[in-house]
Enzyme design. Sequence first.
Site, mmCIF file in Angstrom:
data_model
loop_
_atom_site.group_PDB
_atom_site.id
_atom_site.type_symbol
_atom_site.label_atom_id
_atom_site.label_comp_id
_atom_site.label_asym_id
_atom_site.label_seq_id
_atom_site.Cartn_x
_atom_site.Cartn_y
_atom_site.Cartn_z
ATOM 1 N N SER A 1 -8.258 -52.235 14.960
ATOM 2 C CA SER A 1 -7.731 -53.469 14.385
ATOM 3 C C SER A 1 -6.790 -54.123 15.379
ATOM 4 O O SER A 1 -6.224 -53.451 16.256
ATOM 5 C CB SER A 1 -6.968 -53.159 13.090
ATOM 6 O OG SER A 1 -6.205 -54.274 12.653
ATOM 7 N N TYR B 1 -0.527 -48.456 8.385
ATOM 8 C CA TYR B 1 -1.806 -48.940 8.907
ATOM 9 C C TYR B 1 -1.707 -49.245 10.400
ATOM 10 O O TYR B 1 -2.569 -48.843 11.186
ATOM 11 C CB TYR B 1 -2.227 -50.187 8.126
ATOM 12 C CG TYR B 1 -3.550 -50.777 8.557
ATOM 13 C CD1 TYR B 1 -4.755 -50.169 8.204
ATOM 14 C CD2 TYR B 1 -3.610 -51.954 9.306
ATOM 15 C CE1 TYR B 1 -5.968 -50.713 8.576
ATOM 16 C CE2 TYR B 1 -4.829 -52.499 9.689
ATOM 17 C CZ TYR B 1 -5.997 -51.882 9.324
ATOM 18 O OH TYR B 1 -7.200 -52.414 9.703
ATOM 19 N N LYS C 1 -3.826 -47.361 13.482
ATOM 20 C CA LYS C 1 -4.734 -48.060 14.386
ATOM 21 C C LYS C 1 -4.260 -47.974 15.839
ATOM 22 O O LYS C 1 -5.083 -47.928 16.762
ATOM 23 C CB LYS C 1 -4.906 -49.514 13.947
ATOM 24 C CG LYS C 1 -5.631 -49.657 12.617
ATOM 25 C CD LYS C 1 -7.026 -49.018 12.640
ATOM 26 C CE LYS C 1 -7.811 -49.294 11.379
ATOM 27 N NZ LYS C 1 -9.177 -48.704 11.411
#
Length: 257
Positions: free
Chosen positions: A142, A155, A159
């Site tokens: 991402s 998150y 990533k």
Amino acid sequence: MFSQKVVLITGASSGIGAETAWEFSKQGASLVLTGRNKHNLDIVLEKCEQISPSKLRPIKVIADLNNEKDIEHIIDITIKHFKKLDVLINNAGILADGTIETTSLEQYDNIMKTNIRGPYYLTMLATPYLTENKGNIVNVSSVAGLRAFENTLSYCISKAALDQFTRCVALELAPKGVRVNAVNPGVIMTNIHLRAGMSQLEYTEYLKKCKVTHALGRVGEAKEVSSVITFLASDSASNITGATLPIDGGRHAMYPH
């Protein structure tokens, strides 16, 4: 382009994973598709069979990447059926909101298990077979792995870890002829934000804001990611390894909003 190639895709029941499965099917690949939603995965399988030049039906494996036995089962089924593996697409991932003041260890553990521990173990098990065929790996990361954003702490960390994992494994496997790359999407039209807890109204407002946060003035489509994934997995990308490639409408080049 992928005739006689065996491709394993995790998180293939929706979004980027589903589009990637269809893209590989169009190009003649033999597929192993994993996911947790049997109904959705069956829909993806049906379309794969319809659009495959040779009408190849993928192998389906219902699996949870948080479960080590499920991960082992994925590889066992793949090798038992096809006797080999050429391409691994680590796509499965989850998203959740939270800052250092509002997050929890439970959220951190859930995201890290799915977004990095699962791919880590699956890649470990797949590597001997990828090495045999000088195959390659594409990790779906991402823009959050490349840049910092508020309210998605766990998150972003997961990533960023996946990006570093990509680079390290690329260096380790390069002498054996195995390439390892990652794609780093910005906001893509999938259901990941709704599954993370956004209401439909919040999501609609969020998409409006994305017109400002993405240089091209829009969010992306899953097809725009899947086409790059298949490129990186193909011989056309034979001199690319250790890359983390933004597919984000320029968001990585902007000041985070």
